[in-house]
Design an enzyme around this catalytic site. Structure first.
Site, short mmCIF file in Angstrom:
data_model
loop_
_atom_site.label_atom_id
_atom_site.label_comp_id
_atom_site.label_asym_id
_atom_site.label_seq_id
_atom_site.Cartn_x
_atom_site.Cartn_y
_atom_site.Cartn_z
N ILE A 1 0.86 -1.20 0.00
CA ILE A 1 0.00 0.00 0.00
C ILE A 1 0.89 1.25 0.00
O ILE A 1 1.00 1.95 1.01
CB ILE A 1 -0.97 0.01 1.21
CG1 ILE A 1 -1.67 -1.34 1.37
CG2 ILE A 1 -1.99 1.13 1.05
CD1 ILE A 1 -2.50 -1.45 2.64
N PRO A 2 1.55 1.52 -1.13
CA PRO A 2 2.35 2.74 -1.19
C PRO A 2 1.44 3.96 -1.01
O PRO A 2 0.32 3.99 -1.53
CB PRO A 2 2.98 2.70 -2.58
CG PRO A 2 2.23 1.68 -3.35
CD PRO A 2 1.59 0.77 -2.37
N HIS A 3 1.92 4.93 -0.25
CA HIS A 3 1.10 6.10 0.04
C HIS A 3 1.97 7.31 0.35
O HIS A 3 3.15 7.18 0.66
CB HIS A 3 0.14 5.83 1.20
CG HIS A 3 0.82 5.41 2.46
ND1 HIS A 3 1.20 4.10 2.68
CD2 HIS A 3 1.22 6.10 3.54
CE1 HIS A 3 1.79 4.02 3.87
NE2 HIS A 3 1.81 5.22 4.41
N GLY A 4 1.35 8.47 0.25
CA GLY A 4 2.04 9.71 0.55
C GLY A 4 1.05 10.86 0.60
O GLY A 4 -0.14 10.67 0.33
N LEU B 1 -2.21 5.22 -2.54
CA LEU B 1 -3.05 6.25 -1.93
C LEU B 1 -2.28 7.56 -1.80
O LEU B 1 -1.17 7.58 -1.25
CB LEU B 1 -3.50 5.79 -0.53
CG LEU B 1 -4.31 6.79 0.30
CD1 LEU B 1 -5.66 7.08 -0.34
CD2 LEU B 1 -4.50 6.25 1.72
#
Length: 153
Positions: free
Chosen positions: A65-68, A103
């Site tokens: 779940i890569p996110h920033g 996300l």
């Protein structure tokens, strides 16, 4: 907020062919930007890569779940990718990731950002849900599975 409300079918990559983490981030960024106009691609990639340097967002069980967070947006942005072959994402369990949610959240949205991450994580902890997503034939079917599975969260 429901994942299926944020995720548009056009931002789903049902046959993700990325070979490494950087390519996954680029492909899923392009997917989200296909439905979210006016966002700086390089800024999104910079934010995602900075987050990955803090620790991999590969949570195990074939999931990442890569996110920033970005300053210049006012709503959550989401894309999804499925890699049948799997991608080394430096996951906690050392196994390749197959299912990816990317996300992007507004910089000041701590609560909704964390709630959405938790909701995605809960959805993907469900083994039958992961299996259905792996077997889906199309982006539309993937979206329908996510919406159906959310009813049980």
């Amino acid at each position: 907020m429901k994942i299926s409300d944020i995720l548009q079918p056009e931002a789903i990559v049902a046959d993700l062919r990325a070979e490494d983490k950087a390519n996954v981030l680029e492909t899923l960024t392009d997917a989200v930007l296909s439905v979210e106009k006016g966002i700086d691609r390089e800024e999104v990639l910079r934010v995602l890569k900075e987050r990955e340097q803090l620790g991999s967002t590969g949570i195990g069980d074939g999931v990442a779940i890569p996110h920033g967070k970005l300053k210049k947006i006012d709503h959550l942005m989401l894309s999804f990718g499925r890699s049948r072959g799997g991608v080394d994402f430096d996951s906690m369990d050392g196994r390749p990731a197959h299912l990816f949610f990317l996300l992007i959240a507004p910089e000041d949205s701590v609560g909704v950002h964390l709630k959405t991450l938790a909701r995605i994580s809960k959805l993907l902890k469900n083994v039958p849900a992961r299996q259905k997503l792996m077997e889906a034939e199309s982006a539309e079917e993937i979206h329908r599975i996510i919406a159906d599975e959310e009813q049980n969260l």
